[in-house]
Enzyme design. Structure first.
Site, short mmCIF file in Angstrom:
data_model
loop_
_atom_site.label_atom_id
_atom_site.label_comp_id
_atom_site.label_asym_id
_atom_site.label_seq_id
_atom_site.Cartn_x
_atom_site.Cartn_y
_atom_site.Cartn_z
N HIS A 1 -9.39 -1.05 3.02
CA HIS A 1 -9.68 -0.30 1.99
C HIS A 1 -11.11 0.19 2.17
O HIS A 1 -11.53 1.52 1.96
CB HIS A 1 -9.34 -0.46 0.63
CG HIS A 1 -7.70 -0.22 0.32
ND1 HIS A 1 -6.99 -0.94 0.81
CD2 HIS A 1 -7.36 0.83 -0.42
CE1 HIS A 1 -5.75 -0.54 0.29
NE2 HIS A 1 -6.02 0.53 -0.31
N TRP B 1 0.95 3.68 4.49
CA TRP B 1 1.88 2.56 3.92
C TRP B 1 2.30 1.59 4.85
O TRP B 1 2.50 0.55 4.86
CB TRP B 1 3.11 3.23 3.26
CG TRP B 1 2.72 3.73 1.98
CD1 TRP B 1 1.52 3.66 1.23
CD2 TRP B 1 3.57 4.78 1.12
NE1 TRP B 1 1.47 4.50 0.10
CE2 TRP B 1 2.85 5.08 0.06
CE3 TRP B 1 4.73 5.47 1.46
CZ2 TRP B 1 2.99 6.05 -1.07
CZ3 TRP B 1 4.96 6.32 0.33
CH2 TRP B 1 4.45 6.64 -0.57
#
Length: 105
Positions: free
Chosen positions: A22, A78
């Protein structure tokens, strides 16, 4: 503006990898999230249970966890994240929406 809160689950031992990925979020993913009307997006970790808690403010009807509205960039993200967290058969994160019980401005 709607507030949307949710939880997800991180696989054991994947805390640092989740944080690393992230920290290097793809610019095109960030742009897509913003373009979809998601603002003020945060993810927190309960390290005792490995529960991830997400919060975002949303304009429109969708949120970043809406698999039915997911674009190609989101689906690639994802797929990239599927090895470190609980996912559905399509690799979307297993997301449990939370019910807002109280809010203070």
């Amino acid at each position: 503006m709607k507030r949307f809160a949710f939880k997800m689950h991180l696989n054991p031992g994947c805390e640092e990898e989740y944080k690393r990925r992230h920290a290097r979020i793809w610019p095109e993913l960030k742009a897509q999230i913003e373009a979809s009307g998601v603002k003020n997006y945060s993810i927190f970790l309960d390290s005792e249970t490995l529960t991830l808690f997400g919060y975002q403010e949303v304009t429109g009807d969708n949120n970043s966890q809406d698999a039915a509205a997911a674009d190609e960039i989101t689906r690639r993200w994802w797929d990239y994240m599927a090895d470190i967290m609980a996912v559905n058969p399509d690799n979307s994160p297993v997301t449990k929406p939370l019910t807002e019980m109280w809010h203070m401005d």
